[in-house]
Design a protein around this motif. Structure first.
Motif: not given
Length: 311
Positions: A269-297
């Motif tokens: 049921g996601g809209t596909g816009l959530g993470l884009s909104i998150v990024k813009h909110i964080i950048e509006a606070h003059k900060q940066t969001i980072h992500v790291k990930s591993q498959i199945d971990k």
């Protein structure tokens, strides 16, 4: 918008042709005049030839610079056109599913299902869910458009970060329980963590990131929110132990409508816009969001918020 794109391209071509014609007249005519009036012998001839070379070099540089700028402008217009097509295609695709669902439910009810108590309530409830999905898509589109345009002004206030996260946990508790996912908060500080930010928007950030962790985390897994006291800032890390994200997808997950697992995302049921909104909110606070990930971990998102200045 579709009508205006060809008009813009024609306008750019026309203005390009006109500007080039003017440039040639302004630069070449004086050179031609100088050449025509240059004596064929003596010191004056050498001096005039030097002047001609300088003028030719200057004209060559000006023409090349102008041409490069126009090519860059045309490339930018092409990118905008591609973005427009992708954006319209994505919106159409996102809205098509709930619209067709609603149409199917209504037609079934009109064809006799309305008189069947086993069907009418069930289909009305499904219709309501599809309508809610459409509303969520429209609200997210409105939110991200305002964030990108700078129309949204942050309402900066001071608040206790731990309390806000607990409120998000309370909101997401039902879905977490359904998937038997444990939500944990680890605070690496012996002092209250009071931050300066837009409380409503930061609540939205945590709700999106924790909600994603629940949707894509493995059943019986964990979501860990870790708060690190970094003197004048707080480092926030939100981790899950779910399906993870392919390395090739990591740089694209903050794009509008981008989905790592398209079929599962729509099922959740996601809209596909959530993470884009998150990024813009964080950048509006003059900060940066980072992500790291591993498959199945699992996946970890991290960002900072400014702490309240010490009194």
């Amino acid at each position: 918008m579709v009508i205006f794109i060809p008009f813009i391209i024609v306008t750019v071509y026309g203005s390009t042709y006109y500007a080039l014609k003017i440039l040639i007249i302004e630069k070449i005519e004086p050179i031609y005049k100088t050449i025509r009036e240059t004596p064929r012998k003596g010191k004056q001839s050498k001096q005039s030839v030097d002047i001609n070379k300088d003028q030719i070099n200057e004209a060559d540089i000006d023409v090349k610079t102008w041409a490069d700028n126009k090519l860059a402008e045309i490339d930018r217009l092409r990118e905008l056109e591609k973005y427009r097509k992708d954006f319209i295609g994505n919106i159409s695709h996102e809205l098509k599913t709930p619209i067709f669902n609603i149409q199917g439910y209504v037609l079934t009810l009109l064809d006799g299902g309305l008189e069947d108590p086993k069907i009418n309530r069930l289909y009305l409830e499904r219709t309501e869910k599809s309508i809610d999905r459409m509303i969520n898509i429209v609200e997210d589109l409105e939110s991200i458009t305002k964030l990108e345009s700078g129309e949204v002004k942050l309402k900066i206030e001071t608040f206790e970060l731990i309390r806000l996260i607990e409120e998000v946990f309370d909101l997401e508790m039902r879905e977490a329980n359904e998937r038997r996912i444990s939500m944990n908060l680890l605070v690496k500080s012996n002092k209250p963590l009071i931050v300066k930010a837009d409380k409503k928007r930061i609540f939205e950030v945590f709700s999106n990131l924790i909600g994603n962790g629940i949707k894509y985390g493995k059943k019986g897994g964990n979501i860990n929110v870790v708060l690190n006291d970094m003197n004048d800032k707080v480092l926030i890390e939100i981790s899950d132990d779910g399906i993870g994200i392919e390395k090739n997808d990591l740089h694209r997950i903050f794009e509008r409508f981008y989905r790592v697992d398209k079929s599962r995302s729509r099922m959740q049921g996601g809209t596909g816009l959530g993470l884009s909104i998150v990024k813009h909110i964080i950048e509006a606070h003059k900060q940066t969001i980072h992500v790291k990930s591993q498959i199945d971990k699992g996946t970890t998102f991290s960002f900072m918020l400014e702490k309240q200045a010490r009194q």
